[in-house]
Design a protein around this motif. Sequence first.
Motif, short mmCIF file in Angstrom:
data_model
loop_
_atom_site.label_atom_id
_atom_site.label_comp_id
_atom_site.label_asym_id
_atom_site.label_seq_id
_atom_site.Cartn_x
_atom_site.Cartn_y
_atom_site.Cartn_z
N MET A 1 -8.73 -37.22 -25.96
CA MET A 1 -9.56 -36.44 -25.22
C MET A 1 -9.54 -34.66 -25.51
SD MET A 1 -10.38 -36.41 -21.20
CE MET A 1 -11.49 -37.54 -21.11
N LYS A 2 -10.52 -34.15 -26.04
CA LYS A 2 -10.54 -32.83 -26.14
C LYS A 2 -10.92 -31.96 -25.07
CE LYS A 2 -11.76 -31.46 -30.36
NZ LYS A 2 -12.37 -31.23 -31.53
N PHE A 3 -10.16 -30.98 -24.86
CA PHE A 3 -10.64 -29.89 -23.84
C PHE A 3 -10.94 -28.58 -24.30
CE2 PHE A 3 -8.81 -32.99 -21.17
CZ PHE A 3 -8.95 -32.67 -19.74
N LEU A 4 -11.87 -27.75 -23.89
CA LEU A 4 -12.01 -26.44 -24.15
C LEU A 4 -11.87 -25.51 -22.91
CD1 LEU A 4 -12.91 -23.97 -26.01
CD2 LEU A 4 -15.30 -24.62 -25.81
N ALA A 5 -10.90 -24.88 -22.76
CA ALA A 5 -10.65 -23.86 -21.85
C ALA A 5 -11.12 -22.57 -22.26
CB ALA A 5 -9.12 -23.78 -21.42
N ILE A 6 -12.14 -21.85 -21.23
CA ILE A 6 -12.52 -20.40 -21.75
C ILE A 6 -12.01 -19.77 -20.54
CG2 ILE A 6 -14.82 -19.38 -22.11
CD1 ILE A 6 -16.15 -22.18 -22.74
N ASP A 7 -11.49 -18.63 -20.66
CA ASP A 7 -11.05 -17.73 -19.62
C ASP A 7 -10.62 -16.40 -20.46
OD1 ASP A 7 -9.57 -16.48 -17.57
OD2 ASP A 7 -9.48 -18.44 -16.52
N ASP A 8 -10.83 -15.14 -19.72
CA ASP A 8 -10.31 -14.02 -20.26
C ASP A 8 -8.93 -13.69 -19.89
OD1 ASP A 8 -11.49 -13.58 -17.54
OD2 ASP A 8 -10.93 -11.61 -17.85
N ASN A 9 -8.15 -14.51 -18.88
CA ASN A 9 -6.88 -14.38 -18.82
C ASN A 9 -6.09 -15.39 -19.43
OD1 ASN A 9 -4.51 -14.71 -17.31
ND2 ASN A 9 -5.34 -13.52 -15.26
N SER A 10 -5.09 -14.84 -20.26
CA SER A 10 -4.18 -15.38 -20.89
C SER A 10 -3.43 -16.48 -20.20
CB SER A 10 -3.46 -14.31 -22.00
OG SER A 10 -2.68 -13.96 -21.24
N VAL A 11 -2.84 -16.21 -19.16
CA VAL A 11 -1.89 -16.82 -18.21
C VAL A 11 -2.69 -18.09 -17.54
CG1 VAL A 11 -0.65 -16.81 -16.03
CG2 VAL A 11 -0.76 -14.81 -17.57
N ASP A 12 -4.01 -17.77 -17.23
CA ASP A 12 -4.74 -19.08 -16.69
C ASP A 12 -4.97 -20.08 -18.28
OD1 ASP A 12 -4.99 -18.29 -14.05
OD2 ASP A 12 -6.76 -17.05 -14.71
N LEU A 13 -5.32 -19.54 -19.45
CA LEU A 13 -5.34 -20.40 -20.39
C LEU A 13 -3.94 -21.12 -20.68
CD1 LEU A 13 -7.48 -18.20 -23.04
CD2 LEU A 13 -8.11 -20.21 -21.60
N MET A 14 -2.96 -20.35 -20.49
CA MET A 14 -1.61 -21.22 -20.61
C MET A 14 -1.41 -22.19 -19.57
SD MET A 14 2.21 -19.19 -21.15
CE MET A 14 2.14 -18.70 -19.53
N ILE A 15 -1.75 -22.01 -18.45
CA ILE A 15 -1.47 -23.05 -17.40
C ILE A 15 -2.65 -24.11 -17.68
CG2 ILE A 15 -2.08 -23.35 -14.92
CD1 ILE A 15 -1.22 -20.64 -14.33
N ALA A 16 -3.83 -23.85 -18.18
CA ALA A 16 -4.83 -25.06 -18.27
C ALA A 16 -4.12 -25.84 -19.54
CB ALA A 16 -6.21 -24.46 -18.67
N ARG A 17 -3.77 -25.39 -20.68
CA ARG A 17 -3.04 -25.94 -21.70
C ARG A 17 -1.88 -26.85 -21.12
NH1 ARG A 17 -3.31 -25.58 -27.04
NH2 ARG A 17 -4.20 -23.59 -27.16
#
Length: 126
Positions: free
Chosen positions: A1-17
Motif C-alpha cells: 500500500m502506498k501513502f502520500l502525506a501532505i503537510d507543511d509541518n515536518s514533525v507531522d510528516l515524520m509522525i505520519a511516516r
Amino acid sequence: MKFLAIDDNSVDLMIARAAVQRFNPDFEVITSASADEALHYLKGNSEAVPDVILLDLNMPVKTGWDFLKEYKNLSLKPSRIYILTSSINETEKNMADKEPLVTDFLTKPLRLETIQKICSPDRSGS
C-alpha cells in the motif's frame, strides 16, 4: 500500500511516516511539504498513484482545499483522501463531509489505530 502525506509541518510528516511504517513496514510513504509539491509528484507519477492521501488543510500558499480543487482536474486513478488536521472547526468538518473526494476527516496526531482503520478491508475496497 502506498501513502502520500501532505503537510507543511515536518514533525507531522515524520509522525505520519512512523505511524504508517510501524503498522506495516512494507507500506511506502511519500511525504510532501506543500500542496504544490504533492500535485507535482502526482502529475509526474500518474502510473503509481498512492492508495491513500493524508491531507493537511491549513498550509501556506495552497491549502488542502486548493489541493482538492486541482486534484479533481487530474486524470488519475482515485486515491482515498483523508483530511488530517489539528483543526476542530465544525465548518471544515462539514465541508469535508460534503466533499465527495474526502473519505474521512481525522484529527492529528495520526495514531496507529487510525492507520488500522484506514487499512481495514471495508475501507480499502477488498
